[in-house]
Design an enzyme around this catalytic site. Sequence first.
Site, PDB file in Angstrom:
ATOM      1  N   LYS A 135      34.821  41.159  43.195  1.00 18.81           N
ATOM      2  CA  LYS A 135      36.168  40.601  43.300  1.00 18.81           C
ATOM      3  C   LYS A 135      37.124  41.289  42.340  1.00 18.81           C
ATOM      4  O   LYS A 135      38.233  41.632  42.700  1.00 18.81           O
ATOM      5  CB  LYS A 135      36.123  39.096  43.034  1.00 18.81           C
ATOM      6  N   GLU A 144      35.942  46.299  54.873  1.00 18.87           N
ATOM      7  CA  GLU A 144      35.356  45.584  53.733  1.00 18.87           C
ATOM      8  C   GLU A 144      34.313  44.567  54.148  1.00 18.87           C
ATOM      9  O   GLU A 144      33.270  44.465  53.521  1.00 18.87           O
ATOM     10  CB  GLU A 144      36.465  44.793  53.016  1.00 18.87           C
ATOM     11  N   ASN A 185      29.921  42.445  29.098  1.00 18.58           N
ATOM     12  CA  ASN A 185      30.650  42.990  30.250  1.00 18.58           C
ATOM     13  C   ASN A 185      31.351  44.258  29.779  1.00 18.58           C
ATOM     14  O   ASN A 185      31.861  44.295  28.656  1.00 18.58           O
ATOM     15  CB  ASN A 185      31.745  42.031  30.734  1.00 18.58           C
ATOM     16  N   GLY A 186      31.434  45.261  30.647  1.00 17.68           N
ATOM     17  CA  GLY A 186      32.118  46.499  30.277  1.00 17.68           C
ATOM     18  C   GLY A 186      31.121  47.642  30.204  1.00 17.68           C
ATOM     19  O   GLY A 186      29.986  47.520  30.672  1.00 17.68           O
ATOM     20  N   TRP A 212      26.262  43.427  37.102  1.00 23.03           N
ATOM     21  CA  TRP A 212      26.548  44.402  38.154  1.00 23.03           C
ATOM     22  C   TRP A 212      26.078  45.731  37.575  1.00 23.03           C
ATOM     23  O   TRP A 212      26.635  46.211  36.588  1.00 23.03           O
ATOM     24  CB  TRP A 212      28.052  44.408  38.431  1.00 23.03           C
ATOM     25  N   ARG A 248      32.328  37.065  41.894  1.00 24.70           N
ATOM     26  CA  ARG A 248      32.774  38.341  41.335  1.00 24.70           C
ATOM     27  C   ARG A 248      31.879  39.502  41.761  1.00 24.70           C
ATOM     28  O   ARG A 248      32.277  40.649  41.635  1.00 24.70           O
ATOM     29  CB  ARG A 248      32.773  38.253  39.802  1.00 24.70           C
ATOM     30  N   CYS A 259      30.451  41.951  36.416  1.00 27.11           N
ATOM     31  CA  CYS A 259      29.652  41.132  35.500  1.00 27.11           C
ATOM     32  C   CYS A 259      30.398  39.876  35.041  1.00 27.11           C
ATOM     33  O   CYS A 259      31.625  39.864  34.953  1.00 27.11           O
ATOM     34  CB  CYS A 259      29.301  41.922  34.253  1.00 27.11           C
ATOM     35  N   LYS A 266      40.721  45.604  55.366  1.00 26.20           N
ATOM     36  CA  LYS A 266      40.092  44.290  55.514  1.00 26.20           C
ATOM     37  C   LYS A 266      38.928  44.373  56.487  1.00 26.20           C
ATOM     38  O   LYS A 266      37.877  43.796  56.270  1.00 26.20           O
ATOM     39  CB  LYS A 266      41.158  43.304  56.008  1.00 26.20           C
ATOM     40  N   GLU A 269      46.192  48.123  55.394  1.00 23.84           N
ATOM     41  CA  GLU A 269      45.575  46.867  54.963  1.00 23.84           C
ATOM     42  C   GLU A 269      44.661  46.317  56.061  1.00 23.84           C
ATOM     43  O   GLU A 269      43.580  45.787  55.777  1.00 23.84           O
ATOM     44  CB  GLU A 269      46.673  45.864  54.570  1.00 23.84           C
ATOM     45  N   HIS A 287      48.692  64.973  65.517  1.00 23.21           N
ATOM     46  CA  HIS A 287      48.424  66.129  64.650  1.00 23.21           C
ATOM     47  C   HIS A 287      46.937  66.234  64.295  1.00 23.21           C
ATOM     48  O   HIS A 287      46.585  66.912  63.346  1.00 23.21           O
ATOM     49  CB  HIS A 287      49.266  66.031  63.380  1.00 23.21           C
TER      50      HIS A 287
END
Length: 606
Positions: free
Chosen positions: A601, A487, A99-100, A73, A27, A2, A484, A480, A503
């Site tokens: 984000k 995502e 927000n929150g 959001w 965001r 948000c 990436k 990583e 294994h």
Amino acid sequence: MCGIVGYIGGQNAAPILLEGLTRLEYRGYDSAGIAVLGAKNAQVHRVVGRVRNLAAALPKRLTGKVGIGHTRWATHGPASEANAHPHTSEDGRICVVHNGIIDNADALRAQLADAGVTLASETDTEVLAHLIARSGADTLEDAVVEAVSRITGTYAIAVTDTAHPDRLVIARNGSPLIIGVGEREMFVASDLAALVRHTSQVAHLDDGEFATVFATGYRTFTVDESDTTKPATEIDIAAEDLDLGGYPHYMAKEIQEQPESVERIIRGRLDDRFGVARLDGLNLTPRELRGFSRVKILGCGSAYYAGQVGATMIEELARIPADAEAASEFRYRNPIIEADTLYIAVSQSGETIDTAFAVEEIKRKGGRVVGLVNVVGSTIARACDGGVYLHAGPEIAVASTKALTNMAIGFALIALALGRVRDLSNADGQRIIDALRAMPGQIKSILDEGPRIAEHAKEFATANSLFFVGRVRGYPVAREGAQKFKEISYRHAEAYQTSELKHGPLALIDAALPTVAIVPADELTDRNLAAVQQIKARGGAVLAVTHEDVDFGELDVPRIVVPKTEPELDPILLTIPLQLLAYHAALSLGYDIDKPRNLAKSVTVE
Ligand code: AGP
């Protein structure tokens, strides 16, 4: 997640609010809205979808010089117009953006309903509008203080009141909120990105702090109404830093910016005379640095993987036991906090709630925690006892690239500082310093390989599932790389330690499941090559990210070759082609690279 914007001044508020909301789009959000105070009432407009839909839905003449806006959001209730912010009191007098998360919202909603209030949304935020409106307090400020005293959870809020059109009242607890100071006008935002076009003078609210914002100034205060003096400070972000600058995507721009952003993090910090890094911001004396017998790194997602790279560097260079842990799990296992452990919180945004909570847990138990953070003045940066700013510049794409590279370099600097008060020799320190200096040029040479990497990416993008494998230093690189890839290309990509393949996961290898193998020229090269051979023998395609010196012999494996640096720093360069691989895979699939679905984000809720 948000975003909040607010404006009060001499201009029409609506265009400023819309522009601010556009700046916060990166965001991640699913609906948007604004409230503008008109002559008599507040005009509220909300839509599901993008800010441009909101702009299109606004009446031609929407005048008013005070307003608040929000990108939501969804947490409580789905993305719908009714659930979008701003939320209003029944009489329309009070408007709130938030927000929150309000943890006791259900109980408060029930109490309000029992008292005869008709709730218009399924959100937690709406309770605030009603609580403020129903307060018997004499002033808007008192009503806001009273309302937030009844809620538990995290919040950044901005409130307007048609009865007090000369002010915005704002409050913060666990979610960032910033005041931007203009010439007879003031701005409010949850993120600097929404302010930089208008001002470079900002004041950050602290948790538990409130502010009344007028067109000509602001007053900050605490819950018991005592003034807190919060002077504005100058920020170092230029508006152009937030533009695409001719690139098709922010991710492409941020990948290409790495030679310069790496220059920035090392600038002024390398001390050739003593083969050490100068990190005054850590606020640790050499004696204190020597006193630590363990290092614990905490971060989330890719920052956690960068932490794993950092832990290995610290063990290798400083010979102190070091490990990284997902900050999102840390506080839930009642962690043992030791006085002789150096805790390092790593975060690009500095707002990731899980990492912020981990910092809080460490501090509550008396531990020493420093930050490796990109955003100056962010929650985590301010909560830590000291730290190293990453100086990567603003990162807009959800998929982090340049900030992660700078995190790994930041860990190398900390490893040098810890190593040189122990057994790392001046010559070894100098060896690392020289390698760090060479890195911008080496990164540039990898970026020049972009078109070739794009060809591999197109091929790999057609697979539904991929493996990324690496060993020891190469394992966080593989993690990583997989992160990436998944995502932004929405392909299943899983990372394994190369040594673990036999294994279990080897059972999955066939022609339909390609593997990206990290094969550096180091003490494990032969073992990595043996694993590549095993994959090939089972019909699996392999793309190796490797060094020039690695001899693949008879193995017919396409390769992306990166320049060799010092072994401890290899992971930094080995990761760069994986950014390009993910980017070009997503590009060939036609996805929204900068705003991947379901992701934000900065993750400011648990
Ligand atoms: C990285 O590409 C991801 N978007 C994500 O894993 C990110 O690294 C994580 O959410 C942590 O964010 P932070 O660095 O802002 O704390």
